[in-house]
Write a protein that holds these residues in place. Structure first.
Motif, PDB file in Angstrom:
ATOM      1  N   ARG A  38      58.854  -4.255   6.043  1.00 56.08           N
ATOM      2  CA  ARG A  38      59.909  -3.264   5.803  1.00 56.08           C
ATOM      3  C   ARG A  38      60.820  -3.666   4.644  1.00 56.08           C
ATOM      4  O   ARG A  38      61.304  -2.823   3.903  1.00 56.08           O
ATOM      5  CB  ARG A  38      60.744  -3.069   7.072  1.00 56.08           C
ATOM      6  N   GLU A  39      61.046  -4.943   4.486  1.00 58.78           N
ATOM      7  CA  GLU A  39      61.967  -5.397   3.447  1.00 58.78           C
ATOM      8  C   GLU A  39      61.304  -5.523   2.078  1.00 58.78           C
ATOM      9  O   GLU A  39      61.935  -5.237   1.055  1.00 58.78           O
ATOM     10  CB  GLU A  39      62.557  -6.754   3.844  1.00 58.78           C
ATOM     11  N   PHE A  40      60.023  -5.916   2.050  1.00 58.49           N
ATOM     12  CA  PHE A  40      59.443  -6.319   0.770  1.00 58.49           C
ATOM     13  C   PHE A  40      58.207  -5.537   0.317  1.00 58.49           C
ATOM     14  O   PHE A  40      57.903  -5.565  -0.874  1.00 58.49           O
ATOM     15  CB  PHE A  40      59.041  -7.803   0.833  1.00 58.49           C
ATOM     16  N   TYR A  48      69.143 -14.101   1.226  1.00 62.22           N
ATOM     17  CA  TYR A  48      68.438 -13.679   2.429  1.00 62.22           C
ATOM     18  C   TYR A  48      68.724 -14.597   3.606  1.00 62.22           C
ATOM     19  O   TYR A  48      68.754 -15.827   3.464  1.00 62.22           O
ATOM     20  CB  TYR A  48      66.929 -13.630   2.178  1.00 62.22           C
ATOM     21  N   LEU A  61      64.245 -12.219   9.375  1.00 61.41           N
ATOM     22  CA  LEU A  61      62.995 -11.697   8.816  1.00 61.41           C
ATOM     23  C   LEU A  61      61.807 -12.532   9.282  1.00 61.41           C
ATOM     24  O   LEU A  61      60.938 -12.893   8.504  1.00 61.41           O
ATOM     25  CB  LEU A  61      63.073 -11.700   7.282  1.00 61.41           C
ATOM     26  N   GLN A  66      67.797  -0.209  -0.466  1.00 57.41           N
ATOM     27  CA  GLN A  66      67.677  -1.538  -1.068  1.00 57.41           C
ATOM     28  C   GLN A  66      68.230  -1.547  -2.479  1.00 57.41           C
ATOM     29  O   GLN A  66      68.813  -2.524  -2.930  1.00 57.41           O
ATOM     30  CB  GLN A  66      66.207  -1.963  -1.080  1.00 57.41           C
ATOM     31  N   ARG A 116      59.124  -2.317  -4.448  1.00 53.54           N
ATOM     32  CA  ARG A 116      58.461  -3.124  -3.433  1.00 53.54           C
ATOM     33  C   ARG A 116      57.131  -3.663  -3.943  1.00 53.54           C
ATOM     34  O   ARG A 116      56.475  -3.038  -4.760  1.00 53.54           O
ATOM     35  CB  ARG A 116      58.221  -2.288  -2.183  1.00 53.54           C
ATOM     36  N   ALA A 152      59.235  -6.967  10.003  1.00 51.69           N
ATOM     37  CA  ALA A 152      60.482  -7.112   9.248  1.00 51.69           C
ATOM     38  C   ALA A 152      60.193  -7.435   7.786  1.00 51.69           C
ATOM     39  O   ALA A 152      60.847  -6.888   6.876  1.00 51.69           O
ATOM     40  CB  ALA A 152      61.346  -8.205   9.874  1.00 51.69           C
ATOM     41  N   ASN A 159      65.304  -9.853  -6.198  1.00 52.87           N
ATOM     42  CA  ASN A 159      66.193  -9.139  -5.279  1.00 52.87           C
ATOM     43  C   ASN A 159      67.538  -9.840  -5.123  1.00 52.87           C
ATOM     44  O   ASN A 159      68.567  -9.190  -4.922  1.00 52.87           O
ATOM     45  CB  ASN A 159      65.532  -8.999  -3.906  1.00 52.87           C
ATOM     46  N   TRP A 208      66.820 -15.695   6.481  1.00 52.73           N
ATOM     47  CA  TRP A 208      65.425 -15.642   6.885  1.00 52.73           C
ATOM     48  C   TRP A 208      65.237 -15.601   8.394  1.00 52.73           C
ATOM     49  O   TRP A 208      64.163 -15.221   8.876  1.00 52.73           O
ATOM     50  CB  TRP A 208      64.660 -16.824   6.279  1.00 52.73           C
ATOM     51  N   LEU A 228      64.110   3.582   2.478  1.00 50.93           N
ATOM     52  CA  LEU A 228      64.382   2.156   2.491  1.00 50.93           C
ATOM     53  C   LEU A 228      64.548   1.599   1.083  1.00 50.93           C
ATOM     54  O   LEU A 228      65.398   0.743   0.836  1.00 50.93           O
ATOM     55  CB  LEU A 228      63.264   1.415   3.229  1.00 50.93           C
ATOM     56  N   GLU A 229      63.727   2.091   0.149  1.00 55.41           N
ATOM     57  CA  GLU A 229      63.865   1.616  -1.236  1.00 55.41           C
ATOM     58  C   GLU A 229      65.200   2.036  -1.818  1.00 55.41           C
ATOM     59  O   GLU A 229      65.843   1.285  -2.542  1.00 55.41           O
ATOM     60  CB  GLU A 229      62.723   2.154  -2.099  1.00 55.41           C
TER      61      GLU A 229
END
Length: 466
Positions: free
Chosen positions: A218-220, A205, A210, A137, A407, A215, A398, A207, A133-134
């Protein structure tokens, strides 16, 4: 014996049975390792025992219990012994926690012998999934595992950084020297005299996509296996709903404090014995950019609390920080600047505007571990603001510089983050980065700090969740 005396005798027998059962329960061998919740339960038992003893003893003195001559002195002894034992165990556990907290906050190695084999609740990503995931991203860098997992990252540019370099904004620096408080040259790359242009946003983003806890994680976030977060802390309203801007001061009183709990952290090309080529030198570069480019009054504290070893570094630095904040109530923002430690093959580097920059990470302590629960000895009334501050900074980074940050890492202790609402613990690169890469990253970091503190943000919550 008459029928009338039997109920009274049975009551006395019941009382004696309850007392003996309590003694057996309290003196039965327990596991050597006890967590705070167990100790809390034992303390409640002890309070009940202490409350009952005088009452029962008085009954015995009145001739109602013939066993009082031998059982109640024993109960008093057990009560005192248990009190001393619990006090020692509490003290030992607090000592362990402070040792583990001060030893390191590295994301690639725990150094914490109180949290081995911590269970998970399924909310934590596996290292492989987190790495994937990173990488996505960051724009699809070809790498093994990320810095959290201790794998490898590329030292070249990613697709994201290529786009950043071609954008109409970017980073521009001009030669010059920056002077620190002692008059020494703060760096040799001339980053002190510079001009920074805000680039166009590379992403915005949505939102509404998210809204759930999973969510957002997983994103942050990367959550250390030994700790746990929940929906009450990690949700849009809690993280984006807080206004953390400040008014710039027109006097000479400090507004931002930069310091280093781990002052001895160095980089791949640091000069032994020269603090200005380690993390403290990077701190002075960041301080100078915030002073000269953005007009903030910045105090850079150069205290060293880990010269011989890292143990207890946070508790060692706490009295000095409390004194500084008491003497300077104008300080509204605290930044504890570190560098991470990763596997030797890992390179936390991206390229922006033709310059190699160290990737950095925002780090939060939750004063909570899976095994101990909430750590009462490390209270932090500012956790919600701490989490919101790092999250809003992460969103800005980001959006303007995808791939520059890693992250947000959540770990179990406090790390002195209780001292201020606006408190950032930042891991600037790692031991495999160069000093110049870390200095270069101070430019976009200061830029995003100014956006956040000036209130020049446009976070738009999902209307149903905001």
């Amino acid at each position: 014996m008459g029928k009338k005396d039997r109920p009274k005798k049975n009551r006395y027998r019941a009382v004696i049975a309850i007392v003996i059962a309590g003694i057996v329960f309290l003196t039965f061998p327990r596991a050597e390792e006890r967590n705070f919740r167990e100790l809390l339960t034992e303390n409640a038992e002890l309070e009940l025992l202490n409350a009952l003893c005088p009452v029962i003893a008085a009954a015995g003195d009145n001739g109602r219990l013939s066993v009082s001559g031998w059982i109640f002195p024993f109960l008093g002894y057990q009560s005192k012994t248990k009190t001393a034992q619990l006090a020692q165990e509490n003290s030992d556990m607090v000592e362990k926690i402070l040792l583990a907290e001060g030893r390191d906050e590295y994301t690639g190695m725990s150094g914490d012998d109180t949290e081995k084999n911590a269970p998970t609740d399924g909310r934590n990503l596996s290292l492989e999934e987190l790495a994937r995931l990173e990488n996505e991203q960051a724009g699809g860098q070809k790498s093994g595992q990320n810095g959290v997992a201790g794998g490898s990252e590329t030292d070249g540019s990613s697709a994201a950084s290529d786009r950043e370099g071609q954008s109409s904004g970017g980073i521009e620096t001009r030669p010059g020297d920056s002077q620190n408080e002692t008059g020494d040259t703060a760096n040799s790359s001339g980053i002190g005299d510079f001009t920074a242009f805000l680039p166009e946003k590379q992403r915005t983003y949505n939102w509404s996509e998210l809204t759930s806890y999973d969510a957002l994680v997983r994103e942050f976030y990367a959550i250390d296996p030994a700790t746990a977060a929940d929906e009450t802390q990690l949700n849009q309203k809690a993280l984006l709903g807080r206004v953390l801007s400040v008014q710039k001061r027109t006097d000479d009183q400090p507004q931002i404090l930069i310091y280093h709990t781990h002052s001895q952290e160095t980089f791949a090309d640091s000069i032994p014995g020269n603090a200005q080529t380690g993390i403290m030198g990077v701190g002075e570069v960041l301080a100078e950019i915030l002073r000269k480019q953005y007009g903030y009054n910045v105090m850079h504290h150069m205290g060293q609390y880990d010269v011989e070893k890292r143990d207890y570094a946070y508790s060692n630095s706490l009295p000095a920080l409390e004194a500084i904040l008491k003497e300077n109530p104008s300080i509204e923002v605290v930044i504890d600047l570190h560098r991470d430690e990763v596997a030797e093959g890992t390179r936390l580097v991206t390229e922006i505007g033709g310059k190699k920059m160290a990737r950095f990470m925002f780090f939060n302590g939750l004063s909570r571990t899976r095994r101990l629960g909430d750590i009462d000895s490390l209270p932090n009334k500012n956790i919600a603001d701490n989490l919101a501050f790092s999250f809003q900074m992460q969103v800005l980074c980001n959006e303007y510089y995808p791939g520059l940050t890693r992250r947000i890492y959540l770990k179990g202790y406090r790390y002195n983050m209780h001292l201020k609402q606006r408190y950032l613990l930042i891991e600037m690169g790692a031991q495999t980065n160069t000093y110049e890469e870390c200095m270069n990253s101070c430019v976009p970091l200061a830029q995003m700090l100014d956006l956040e503190l000036s209130g020049k943000t446009d976070f738009t919550l999902d209307p149903e969740k905001g």
